[in-house]
Structures are given as structure tokens and as C-alpha cells.
Write a protein that holds these residues in place. Structure first.
Motif, PDB file in Angstrom:
ATOM      1  N   ALA A  48       0.828  -1.210   0.000  1.00 17.78           N
ATOM      2  CA  ALA A  48       0.000   0.000   0.000  1.00 17.78           C
ATOM      3  C   ALA A  48       0.860   1.257   0.000  1.00 17.78           C
ATOM      4  O   ALA A  48       0.583   2.216  -0.742  1.00 17.78           O
ATOM      5  CB  ALA A  48      -0.932   0.001   1.212  1.00 17.78           C
ATOM      6  N   ILE A  49       1.922   1.268   0.791  1.00 14.74           N
ATOM      7  CA  ILE A  49       2.808   2.431   0.823  1.00 14.74           C
ATOM      8  C   ILE A  49       3.566   2.561  -0.495  1.00 14.74           C
ATOM      9  O   ILE A  49       3.760   3.674  -1.011  1.00 14.74           O
ATOM     10  CB  ILE A  49       3.752   2.362   2.034  1.00 14.74           C
ATOM     11  N   GLY A  50       3.985   1.439  -1.072  1.00 13.72           N
ATOM     12  CA  GLY A  50       4.653   1.481  -2.370  1.00 13.72           C
ATOM     13  C   GLY A  50       3.751   2.021  -3.465  1.00 13.72           C
ATOM     14  O   GLY A  50       4.178   2.811  -4.314  1.00 13.72           O
ATOM     15  N   ALA A  51       2.490   1.609  -3.456  1.00 16.51           N
ATOM     16  CA  ALA A  51       1.536   2.122  -4.445  1.00 16.51           C
ATOM     17  C   ALA A  51       1.299   3.615  -4.239  1.00 16.51           C
ATOM     18  O   ALA A  51       1.175   4.378  -5.212  1.00 16.51           O
ATOM     19  CB  ALA A  51       0.226   1.360  -4.349  1.00 16.51           C
ATOM     20  N   ALA A  52       1.242   4.053  -2.989  1.00 18.15           N
ATOM     21  CA  ALA A  52       1.055   5.479  -2.710  1.00 18.15           C
ATOM     22  C   ALA A  52       2.255   6.294  -3.188  1.00 18.15           C
ATOM     23  O   ALA A  52       2.090   7.390  -3.741  1.00 18.15           O
ATOM     24  CB  ALA A  52       0.824   5.697  -1.214  1.00 18.15           C
ATOM     25  N   MET A  53       3.459   5.750  -3.004  1.00 20.02           N
ATOM     26  CA  MET A  53       4.647   6.460  -3.482  1.00 20.02           C
ATOM     27  C   MET A  53       4.672   6.523  -5.013  1.00 20.02           C
ATOM     28  O   MET A  53       5.092   7.525  -5.603  1.00 20.02           O
ATOM     29  CB  MET A  53       5.914   5.780  -2.965  1.00 20.02           C
ATOM     30  N   GLY A  78      -3.440   6.394   0.953  1.00 18.46           N
ATOM     31  CA  GLY A  78      -2.652   5.171   0.822  1.00 18.46           C
ATOM     32  C   GLY A  78      -1.556   5.074   1.867  1.00 18.46           C
ATOM     33  O   GLY A  78      -1.292   3.998   2.412  1.00 18.46           O
ATOM     34  N   LEU A  79      -0.916   6.197   2.157  1.00 19.59           N
ATOM     35  CA  LEU A  79       0.116   6.199   3.200  1.00 19.59           C
ATOM     36  C   LEU A  79      -0.475   5.927   4.580  1.00 19.59           C
ATOM     37  O   LEU A  79       0.110   5.192   5.386  1.00 19.59           O
ATOM     38  CB  LEU A  79       0.873   7.522   3.191  1.00 19.59           C
ATOM     39  N   ILE A  80      -1.632   6.504   4.858  1.00 24.83           N
ATOM     40  CA  ILE A  80      -2.296   6.257   6.144  1.00 24.83           C
ATOM     41  C   ILE A  80      -2.718   4.793   6.250  1.00 24.83           C
ATOM     42  O   ILE A  80      -2.494   4.142   7.278  1.00 24.83           O
ATOM     43  CB  ILE A  80      -3.514   7.194   6.316  1.00 24.83           C
ATOM     44  N   ALA A  81      -3.308   4.253   5.187  1.00 21.29           N
ATOM     45  CA  ALA A  81      -3.747   2.849   5.210  1.00 21.29           C
ATOM     46  C   ALA A  81      -2.559   1.906   5.376  1.00 21.29           C
ATOM     47  O   ALA A  81      -2.616   0.932   6.142  1.00 21.29           O
ATOM     48  CB  ALA A  81      -4.511   2.517   3.938  1.00 21.29           C
ATOM     49  N   GLY A  82      -1.459   2.183   4.681  1.00 21.25           N
ATOM     50  CA  GLY A  82      -0.262   1.358   4.822  1.00 21.25           C
ATOM     51  C   GLY A  82       0.323   1.440   6.220  1.00 21.25           C
ATOM     52  O   GLY A  82       0.774   0.429   6.777  1.00 21.25           O
ATOM     53  N   GLY A  83       0.321   2.623   6.802  1.00 22.73           N
ATOM     54  CA  GLY A  83       0.810   2.772   8.171  1.00 22.73           C
ATOM     55  C   GLY A  83      -0.040   2.019   9.177  1.00 22.73           C
ATOM     56  O   GLY A  83       0.479   1.417  10.120  1.00 22.73           O
ATOM     57  N   VAL A  84      -1.349   2.040   8.972  1.00 20.22           N
ATOM     58  CA  VAL A  84      -2.240   1.291   9.856  1.00 20.22           C
ATOM     59  C   VAL A  84      -1.974  -0.206   9.730  1.00 20.22           C
ATOM     60  O   VAL A  84      -1.905  -0.932  10.729  1.00 20.22           O
ATOM     61  CB  VAL A  84      -3.720   1.631   9.556  1.00 20.22           C
TER      62      VAL A  84
END
Length: 96
Positions: A48-53, A78-84
């Protein structure tokens, strides 16, 4: 070459590779094995974080203000979801 496009793209590629490796192998990378209780959630979080980047890098290449704002908002979510997901990966599963 614009560094504000290259650096998020390189980070996105690295995170997607690590996330896919965590999902495929079923375990966390060697530096994080002690802290991760659920490696599948960590893999999804890294994806998710990779897709957001990757979306952030694409947002820099668009011309429209509305498109940039939409991609920026999607990147933030996406960054928030990946962090969660990464935080939930460290919490052990409840016994049922």
C-alpha cells in the motif's frame, strides 16, 4: 532529471518488492522478524505504501491542478492505510 520524481519511484519499487516478498514467502525481512507478528499484514502494508509512493511520482507528471489534488489525496490515504496495516502487523493476533 527531476529528483522529486526519481526518489519516490525508487522507494515505491523497493517497497513493492519487499511487500511482494513478504506475501510470497510468508515471513518478514531479516531485520524485522522479531517485531512482526503477522507478516502477511506487513506485506500488504508495504504494498500500500509502495503504491502510494508510485502515485506521488505520477502526480508530479500531471498537468491539471484537479488531477494533482486527486492523486495527492489518494497518496495521503494510501500512506495512512499502509501505516495502519504496518502497525497492526506488530500486534499479535488474539487467541480465539
Amino acid at each position: 532529471m527531476n529528483w522529486y520524481v526519481v526518489i519516490p519511484s525508487a522507494l515505491a519499487l523497493l517497497l513493492v518488492i519487499r511487500g511482494a516478498g513478504s506475501l510470497r514467502a510468508g515471513h518478514a525481512p531479516s531485520g524485522q522478524r522479531r517485531r512482526v507478528a503477522r507478516p502477511a499484514l506487513q506485506g500488504w502494508g508495504q504494498l500500500a505504501i509502495g503504491a502510494a509512493m508510485a502515485l506521488q511520482a505520477c502526480a508530479q507528471l500531471t498537468d491539471g491542478v484537479a488531477a494533482r489534488a486527486a492523486l495527492g489525496g489518494t497518496t495521503f490515504l494510501g500512506l495512512i492505510a499502509g501505516g495502519v496495516l504496518l502497525t497492526m502487523a506488530r500486534v499479535p493476533r488474539r487467541n480465539r
